[in-house]
Design a protein around this motif. Structure first.
Motif, PDB file in Angstrom:
ATOM      1  N   UNK A 110      -4.298   5.737   7.264  1.00  0.00           N
ATOM      2  CA  UNK A 110      -5.834   5.907   7.222  1.00  0.00           C
ATOM      3  C   UNK A 110      -6.251   5.907   5.704  1.00  0.00           C
ATOM      4  N   UNK A 111      -7.412   5.368   5.336  1.00  0.00           N
ATOM      5  CA  UNK A 111      -8.193   5.493   4.163  1.00  0.00           C
ATOM      6  C   UNK A 111      -7.751   4.799   2.942  1.00  0.00           C
ATOM      7  N   UNK A 112      -6.430   4.205   3.013  1.00  0.00           N
ATOM      8  CA  UNK A 112      -6.128   3.300   1.810  1.00  0.00           C
ATOM      9  C   UNK A 112      -5.354   2.081   2.568  1.00  0.00           C
ATOM     10  N   UNK A 113      -6.162   1.283   3.562  1.00  0.00           N
ATOM     11  CA  UNK A 113      -5.673   0.141   4.274  1.00  0.00           C
ATOM     12  C   UNK A 113      -5.641  -0.957   3.175  1.00  0.00           C
ATOM     13  N   UNK A 114      -6.657  -1.011   2.514  1.00  0.00           N
ATOM     14  CA  UNK A 114      -6.761  -2.149   1.374  1.00  0.00           C
ATOM     15  C   UNK A 114      -5.737  -2.181   0.374  1.00  0.00           C
ATOM     16  N   UNK A 115      -5.582  -0.879  -0.135  1.00  0.00           N
ATOM     17  CA  UNK A 115      -4.260  -0.770  -0.934  1.00  0.00           C
ATOM     18  C   UNK A 115      -2.975  -1.271  -0.328  1.00  0.00           C
ATOM     19  N   UNK A 161     -15.764  -2.168   3.473  1.00  0.00           N
ATOM     20  CA  UNK A 161     -15.365  -2.162   2.225  1.00  0.00           C
ATOM     21  C   UNK A 161     -16.362  -3.300   1.401  1.00  0.00           C
ATOM     22  N   UNK A 162     -16.683  -2.998   0.062  1.00  0.00           N
ATOM     23  CA  UNK A 162     -17.387  -4.104  -0.616  1.00  0.00           C
ATOM     24  C   UNK A 162     -16.421  -4.919  -1.007  1.00  0.00           C
ATOM     25  N   UNK A 163     -16.834  -6.200  -0.606  1.00  0.00           N
ATOM     26  CA  UNK A 163     -15.801  -7.180  -0.556  1.00  0.00           C
ATOM     27  C   UNK A 163     -15.415  -7.565  -2.036  1.00  0.00           C
ATOM     28  N   UNK A 164     -16.056  -7.021  -3.082  1.00  0.00           N
ATOM     29  CA  UNK A 164     -15.878  -7.257  -4.461  1.00  0.00           C
ATOM     30  C   UNK A 164     -14.722  -6.485  -4.841  1.00  0.00           C
ATOM     31  N   UNK A 165     -14.751  -5.277  -4.248  1.00  0.00           N
ATOM     32  CA  UNK A 165     -13.874  -3.951  -4.601  1.00  0.00           C
ATOM     33  C   UNK A 165     -12.375  -4.506  -3.900  1.00  0.00           C
ATOM     34  N   UNK A 166     -12.422  -5.081  -2.676  1.00  0.00           N
ATOM     35  CA  UNK A 166     -11.365  -5.731  -2.039  1.00  0.00           C
ATOM     36  C   UNK A 166     -10.363  -6.692  -3.112  1.00  0.00           C
ATOM     37  N   UNK A 167     -11.351  -7.540  -3.451  1.00  0.00           N
ATOM     38  CA  UNK A 167     -10.937  -8.662  -4.147  1.00  0.00           C
ATOM     39  C   UNK A 167     -10.343  -8.273  -5.534  1.00  0.00           C
ATOM     40  N   UNK A 168     -10.828  -7.171  -6.020  1.00  0.00           N
ATOM     41  CA  UNK A 168     -10.297  -6.544  -7.481  1.00  0.00           C
ATOM     42  C   UNK A 168      -8.869  -5.785  -7.016  1.00  0.00           C
ATOM     43  N   UNK A 169      -9.010  -5.327  -5.884  1.00  0.00           N
ATOM     44  CA  UNK A 169      -7.725  -4.675  -5.472  1.00  0.00           C
ATOM     45  C   UNK A 169      -6.509  -5.870  -5.362  1.00  0.00           C
ATOM     46  N   UNK A 170      -6.871  -6.634  -4.724  1.00  0.00           N
ATOM     47  CA  UNK A 170      -5.586  -7.898  -4.424  1.00  0.00           C
ATOM     48  C   UNK A 170      -5.541  -8.511  -5.788  1.00  0.00           C
ATOM     49  N   UNK A 196      -6.171   1.483  -7.025  1.00  0.00           N
ATOM     50  CA  UNK A 196      -6.610   1.930  -5.915  1.00  0.00           C
ATOM     51  C   UNK A 196      -7.897   2.467  -5.649  1.00  0.00           C
ATOM     52  N   UNK A 197      -9.027   1.380  -5.808  1.00  0.00           N
ATOM     53  CA  UNK A 197     -10.584   2.003  -5.959  1.00  0.00           C
ATOM     54  C   UNK A 197     -10.939   2.001  -4.606  1.00  0.00           C
ATOM     55  N   UNK A 198     -10.387   1.331  -3.656  1.00  0.00           N
ATOM     56  CA  UNK A 198     -11.189   1.173  -2.233  1.00  0.00           C
ATOM     57  C   UNK A 198     -10.895   2.143  -1.307  1.00  0.00           C
ATOM     58  N   UNK A 199     -11.473   2.899  -1.067  1.00  0.00           N
ATOM     59  CA  UNK A 199     -11.195   4.056   0.306  1.00  0.00           C
ATOM     60  C   UNK A 199     -11.996   3.942   1.338  1.00  0.00           C
ATOM     61  N   UNK A 200     -11.249   4.232   2.472  1.00  0.00           N
ATOM     62  CA  UNK A 200     -11.933   4.187   3.763  1.00  0.00           C
ATOM     63  C   UNK A 200     -11.502   3.144   4.604  1.00  0.00           C
TER      64      UNK A 200
END
Ligand code: NAP
Length: 259
Positions: free
Chosen positions: A158-163, A109-118, A100-104
């Motif tokens: 809020x805050x952890x929508x990507x996760x 978000x940095x697309x690379x971080x989003x890709x890592x989460x998924x 869970x590194x992608x906050x906000x």
């Protein structure tokens, strides 16, 4: 002995060196299963396996720790092959490793971080399930896959929508795999609420009372609460459950209504 009997069965638990994965590996082994637990760090995996082994009676199953990054398909294949080579079978896969590194806001978000989460939370469980199938999951008796999602998959925060989106996709993937893999393999997911682990420290440390106040069962979760649900879904007694999602949150989902 525990409520469950996994004697003679073999399980792989990803992310088993601490937290929910550790508790799950310990419960499955205490219930008789031979368990391989993974972590990125070999020493941490070894230490966890040794600590669990030392805490269990001789009648328990064996526990082995091995280094394997959840996003590495070759490592997934090697771990699952080793399980079958050493025990002759593979019955249970627990896809527990998560990040869970992608906050906000999701639009910031940095697309690379989003890709890592998924990659870790959503793609890896499919990759590990494929590796387990190739190694022989469910060829001796029915196989069981349990994916660890989150109540965030079922609500908005809020805050952890990507996760949360990655976990919502995992719940959907669970149902899809259940459809594709029956009757050889059952596939179910667990959605934990806030559990006392390192991953979720920001959600409970320093304000545990606030979380408890909106939790009908008046406490945050312990890793053993989730381990129990995993064992339930992996057990032969639930042989007609597949494609299900089990919320284990002390009532947090319903408790937040009105707050
Ligand atoms: N705790 C909660 O409140 C909560 C709520 C809902 C859902 N969950 C889910 O529950 C699962 C377990 O989380 P936890 O709270 O128990 O976390 P944790 O205490 O931080 O433990 C995470 C475990 O996964 C391993 N790990 C982390 N990244 C990995 C990777 N890329 N490949 C392989 N292993 C990896 C860690 O070992 P190394 O660091 O050595 O790799 C460790 O053993 C996750 O899927 C999480 O999203 C947790």
């Amino acid at each position: 002995m525990t409520t469950y009997d996994f004697t003679g069965r073999t399980a792989v638990v990803t992310g088993g060196s601490r937290g929910i994965g550790y508790a799950t590996a310990a419960l499955l082994a205490a219930s008789g299963a031979d368990v391989i637990l993974t972590a990125r760090d070999a020493a941490r995996a070894d230490d966890a396996a040794r600590t669990i082994t030392d805490s269990l009676p001789d009648s328990a199953g064996s526990v082995t720790g091995t280094a394997a990054h959840a996003a590495d398909p070759a490592a997934a294949r090697a771990v699952c092959d080793t399980a079958v080579d050493t025990t002759g079978r593979l019955d249970i896969l627990v896809n527990n490793a998560g990040t869970n590194p992608a906050y906000g806001p999701v639009t910031d978000q940095d697309p690379a971080l989003v890709a890592k989460v998924f990659e870790i939370n959503t793609t890896a469980p499919a990759v590990w399930t494929a590796a387990a199938l190739a190694a022989g999951l469910g060829t001796v008796g029915t196989g069981a896959v349990v994916n660890i999602a989150s109540i965030g998959a079922l609500t908005m925060e809020d805050g952890i929508g990507v996760y949360n989106a990655s976990k919502a996709a995992l719940v959907h993937l669970t149902r899809q795999m259940a459809r594709e893999l029956g009757p050889r393999v059952r596939v179910n997911s667990v959605c934990p609420g806030v559990v006392r682990t390192r991953l979720s420290e920001a959600l409970w440390r320093d304000h545990e009372d606030t979380v408890t106040a909106v939790t009908p069962l008046a406490r945050i979760g312990e890793p053993s609460d989730i381990a129990d649900a995993v064992a339930f879904l992996a057990a032969p007694s639930t042989s007609w459950i597949t494609g299900a999602n089990l919320v284990v949150d002390g009532g947090q989902l319903v408790g937040t209504v009105g707050h």
